[in-house]
Design an enzyme around this catalytic site. Sequence first.
Site, short mmCIF file in Angstrom:
data_model
loop_
_atom_site.label_atom_id
_atom_site.label_comp_id
_atom_site.label_asym_id
_atom_site.label_seq_id
_atom_site.Cartn_x
_atom_site.Cartn_y
_atom_site.Cartn_z
N ASP A 88 0.83 -1.21 0.00
CA ASP A 88 0.00 0.00 0.00
C ASP A 88 0.86 1.26 0.00
O ASP A 88 0.41 2.32 0.43
CB ASP A 88 -0.90 0.05 1.25
CG ASP A 88 -1.94 -1.04 1.27
OD1 ASP A 88 -2.25 -1.57 0.20
OD2 ASP A 88 -2.44 -1.36 2.36
N CYS A 119 -16.54 -18.26 -6.83
CA CYS A 119 -17.66 -17.79 -6.02
C CYS A 119 -18.97 -18.46 -6.44
O CYS A 119 -19.90 -18.57 -5.64
CB CYS A 119 -17.81 -16.27 -6.13
SG CYS A 119 -16.53 -15.34 -5.25
N CYS A 157 -22.03 -12.60 0.78
CA CYS A 157 -21.39 -11.34 1.16
C CYS A 157 -22.32 -10.17 0.90
O CYS A 157 -22.44 -9.24 1.72
CB CYS A 157 -20.06 -11.16 0.45
SG CYS A 157 -20.14 -11.19 -1.36
N CYS A 165 -23.95 -7.62 3.86
CA CYS A 165 -23.50 -6.22 3.96
C CYS A 165 -24.62 -5.34 4.52
O CYS A 165 -25.70 -5.26 3.93
CB CYS A 165 -23.06 -5.70 2.59
SG CYS A 165 -22.51 -3.98 2.63
N CYS A 223 -19.75 1.77 2.17
CA CYS A 223 -18.99 0.73 2.87
C CYS A 223 -18.61 1.18 4.28
O CYS A 223 -18.03 2.25 4.47
CB CYS A 223 -17.74 0.38 2.07
SG CYS A 223 -16.64 -0.79 2.89
N CYS A 282 -14.65 -3.17 9.06
CA CYS A 282 -15.81 -4.08 9.07
C CYS A 282 -15.38 -5.42 8.49
O CYS A 282 -14.76 -5.48 7.43
CB CYS A 282 -16.93 -3.47 8.23
SG CYS A 282 -18.38 -4.54 8.10
#
Length: 311
Positions: free
Chosen positions: A130, A185, A191, A195, A210, A237
């Site tokens: 990052d 997937c 998911c 959420c 988000c 989260c």
Amino acid sequence: MRTLREEIKSVARELGFTSVGITTADPLEEEGKRLERWIREGRQGEMDWMARTVSERANPRGFFPEAESVLMVTLNYYREEEFFLPSEYGTISLYARGRDYHKVMRKKLKRLLAEIQQLEPATKGRVFVDSFPIMEKALAVRAGLGWIGKNTLLIQKGLGTFFFLGGILLNLPLLPDEPVTKDFCGNCTRCQQACPTGALQPYQIDARRCVSYLTIEHPGGIDPQFHRPMGNLIFGCDICQVACPWNRSPLVTTVGDFYNRFSRDELKLTRLTNLTESEFEALFEGTPVRRAGYQRFQRNGEIALKNISHQ
């Protein structure tokens, strides 16, 4: 006799990296186009730095012109502990409860680069975690480490998503690994269903909705429509990760730096919302939580505290 690429992979595993893959330093053309569309739609929220660097992110050689290969590694951080604390406590994302992964990963990657230079003295490289705008997840897919799931995270069989990602740009022309081209997937949408703010569409995330973005990156006030869905989440989260079937049996980390630093008492919301700025800095020194800063962290805690009164 082992090849140089085999020696490099062996050293990476000896240093404790969970998995390692190699790809070329060629531009990520299709991935770059998708990112540009995502930015045009404004889904990055207030992260203006993403828009400023969008043209650079798909080209690894923009940061290291001599790059021939990219070495991608993962380091798992999963620990068997509560993901979500009772409502009177502030829940911090699992990854942020220990030492800042940037520091841990960067130190390991620098040592790995030094080891590679011992194997091949002509080696030059640049480490990244990052640290500059580069499409790490896309490079990891191309290096055979996993696939991008519907939660937009890199998923690995046997590891799920509870790992950190980093890499080294190398001037060595190493044989690349086969990329992951299959989507594992399937028809699963757990998911998305989990959420709390509806931030996920298949393979796309709207950062503006988000909870991780809202609690860490978003400046100023948070739209009241997201207050109740945030519950007692005060930094990050893990909901979409916990919901993912590929995270049913994740590998437990052996990296002591990633162990939880906080007692439950330290995370009581009535205590956190009364911290002075110096107390905040002292409590979260050396952890990713400091990224949010004192003002945002207090904002998050106050929302969580108010949510308790509405139960």
